[in-house]
Design a protein around this motif. Structure first.
Motif, PDB file in Angstrom:
ATOM      1  N   VAL A 210       0.898   9.354   3.043  1.00  0.00           N
ATOM      2  CA  VAL A 210      -0.327   9.613   3.806  1.00  0.00           C
ATOM      3  C   VAL A 210      -1.186  10.643   3.079  1.00  0.00           C
ATOM      4  N   ALA A 211      -2.360  10.218   2.610  1.00  0.00           N
ATOM      5  CA  ALA A 211      -3.286  11.138   1.944  1.00  0.00           C
ATOM      6  C   ALA A 211      -3.962  12.068   2.936  1.00  0.00           C
ATOM      7  N   GLY A 212      -4.095  11.626   4.167  1.00  0.00           N
ATOM      8  CA  GLY A 212      -4.715  12.416   5.221  1.00  0.00           C
ATOM      9  C   GLY A 212      -4.834  11.580   6.477  1.00  0.00           C
ATOM     10  N   ILE A 213      -5.063  12.240   7.607  1.00  0.00           N
ATOM     11  CA  ILE A 213      -5.208  11.507   8.868  1.00  0.00           C
ATOM     12  C   ILE A 213      -6.456  11.970   9.608  1.00  0.00           C
ATOM     13  N   VAL A 214      -7.099  11.014  10.256  1.00  0.00           N
ATOM     14  CA  VAL A 214      -8.214  11.281  11.152  1.00  0.00           C
ATOM     15  C   VAL A 214      -7.742  10.951  12.560  1.00  0.00           C
TER      16      VAL A 214
ATOM     17  N   MET B  25       0.854  -1.184   0.000  1.00  0.00           N
ATOM     18  CA  MET B  25       0.000   0.000   0.000  1.00  0.00           C
ATOM     19  C   MET B  25       0.889   1.234   0.000  1.00  0.00           C
ATOM     20  N   GLU B  26       0.894   1.938  -1.121  1.00  0.00           N
ATOM     21  CA  GLU B  26       1.789   3.079  -1.288  1.00  0.00           C
ATOM     22  C   GLU B  26       1.287   4.328  -0.570  1.00  0.00           C
ATOM     23  N   ARG B  27      -0.040   4.523  -0.541  1.00  0.00           N
ATOM     24  CA  ARG B  27      -0.606   5.751   0.016  1.00  0.00           C
ATOM     25  C   ARG B  27      -1.927   5.413   0.680  1.00  0.00           C
ATOM     26  N   VAL B  28      -2.131   5.924   1.890  1.00  0.00           N
ATOM     27  CA  VAL B  28      -3.307   5.544   2.669  1.00  0.00           C
ATOM     28  C   VAL B  28      -3.844   6.745   3.432  1.00  0.00           C
ATOM     29  N   TYR B  29      -5.057   6.596   3.939  1.00  0.00           N
ATOM     30  CA  TYR B  29      -5.583   7.444   5.001  1.00  0.00           C
ATOM     31  C   TYR B  29      -5.398   6.699   6.313  1.00  0.00           C
ATOM     32  N   LEU B  30      -4.987   7.407   7.360  1.00  0.00           N
ATOM     33  CA  LEU B  30      -4.834   6.813   8.681  1.00  0.00           C
ATOM     34  C   LEU B  30      -5.947   7.319   9.591  1.00  0.00           C
ATOM     35  N   VAL B  31      -6.574   6.401  10.327  1.00  0.00           N
ATOM     36  CA  VAL B  31      -7.639   6.736  11.274  1.00  0.00           C
ATOM     37  C   VAL B  31      -7.192   6.236  12.640  1.00  0.00           C
TER      38      VAL B  31
END
Length: 289
Positions: free
Chosen positions: A133-137, A107-113
């Motif tokens: 990281v595309a964005g984080i919650v 997985m090259e790019r993800v959102y983290l929650v």
């Protein structure tokens, strides 16, 4: 991958068609990962658990979001079904291990929650590898001045226990016992010293912070507004009225709705069909200030 065979007392009665389990290796040690149904073309959502517990309690929110993106819920090294590391890993080491897990899953790019400690771990990943990281919650991110000194943080944690759903106890208690009180105290002490606010104010990626109004580990809302005004414009803050610290377990529908609005770039509004009331916290100064 092997399909998960859920059972009460394990991940609860959470069986969903298409959910699978998988094991990957980090530095020669086995790491357990729950995988939702693949959603081709989506940026995966990776849910990051809190200290001393596994990802089991994150499953209600993960299941609610599984239809919109490939969803991943790992047990970080040393937690839950993942192999013991011999000692509790600190925040930077857990962030490094999470990147290794993403590499193993290709997985090259993800959102983290991230919830609780999962917030600082997610922030650390975003700062060290923002291209991944595309964005984080940050759902009730722990750490920082409001949780210091340690004695104060322990009292806050004790207050939170009385505010959480009793249904969560069978889910998390075996994890706490497995992790051990000494390991838990050591890591909790490090978590409370982690500069979460400083990392948040310098977040290099789009960030959504979600706070429960009944969470004793979070600063008062006025303090949150004060800090957030110093943050970059790509930070949004939402309050869920009635939620305590484990908002991923207690209010999964409302949290998933808020995350979905944020991911879609829509105005964040309450879902009247879900328990709790979500409201966007106004943090920008009026025009002309």
């Amino acid at each position: 991958m092997t399909p998960v065979r859920w059972s009460p007392g394990d991940d609860g009665a959470m069986a969903e068609r298409g959910w699978q389990d998988r094991r990957v290796e980090v530095q020669g040690r086995s790491v357990y990962v729950r995988m939702g149904p693949a959603v081709p073309g989506s940026i995966p959502l990776v849910h990051v658990h809190g200290f001393a517990i596994s990802g089991k309690y994150l499953m209600p929110t993960a299941r609610a979001l599984a239809g919109r993106a490939t969803t991943v819920v790992p047990d970080l090294p040393g937690y839950g079904r993942s192999a013991d590391w011999g000692h509790p890993l600190g925040i930077p080491s857990l962030a490094w291990a999470l990147l290794e897990i993403l590499d193993a899953l290709e997985m090259e790019r993800v959102y983290l929650v991230g919830n609780s400690m999962g917030g600082p771990v997610s922030l650390e990943v975003a700062h060290s590898a923002p291209d991944r990281v595309a964005g984080i919650v940050l759902a009730a991110p722990a750490g920082g001045m409001h949780n210091q000194p340690l004695g104060r943080a322990l009292l806050q944690l004790a207050r939170d226990v009385t505010r959480e759903s009793l249904r969560m106890m069978p889910v998390v208690l075996p994890d706490y016992l497995h992790f051990g009180p000494l390991n838990g105290l050591h890591l909790f002490s490090e978590l409370m010293r982690f500069p979460a606010h400083e990392r948040l104010l310098r977040t290099p990626v789009p960030t959504l912070a979600v706070i429960g109004s009944r969470d004793p580990l979070m600063p008062p809302l006025e303090r949150v507004r004060e800090l957030a005004r110093l943050a970059p414009p790509h930070l949004s803050v939402v309050v869920i009225d009635g939620a305590a610290h484990a908002v991923n377990y207690s209010h999964p529908g409302e949290l998933a709705h808020v995350i979905g609005c944020w991911l879609d770039g829509r105005d964040i509004a309450d879902d009247p069909a879900q328990p709790g009331v979500a409201r966007l916290l106004p943090i920008r100064p009026p025009s002309g200030e």
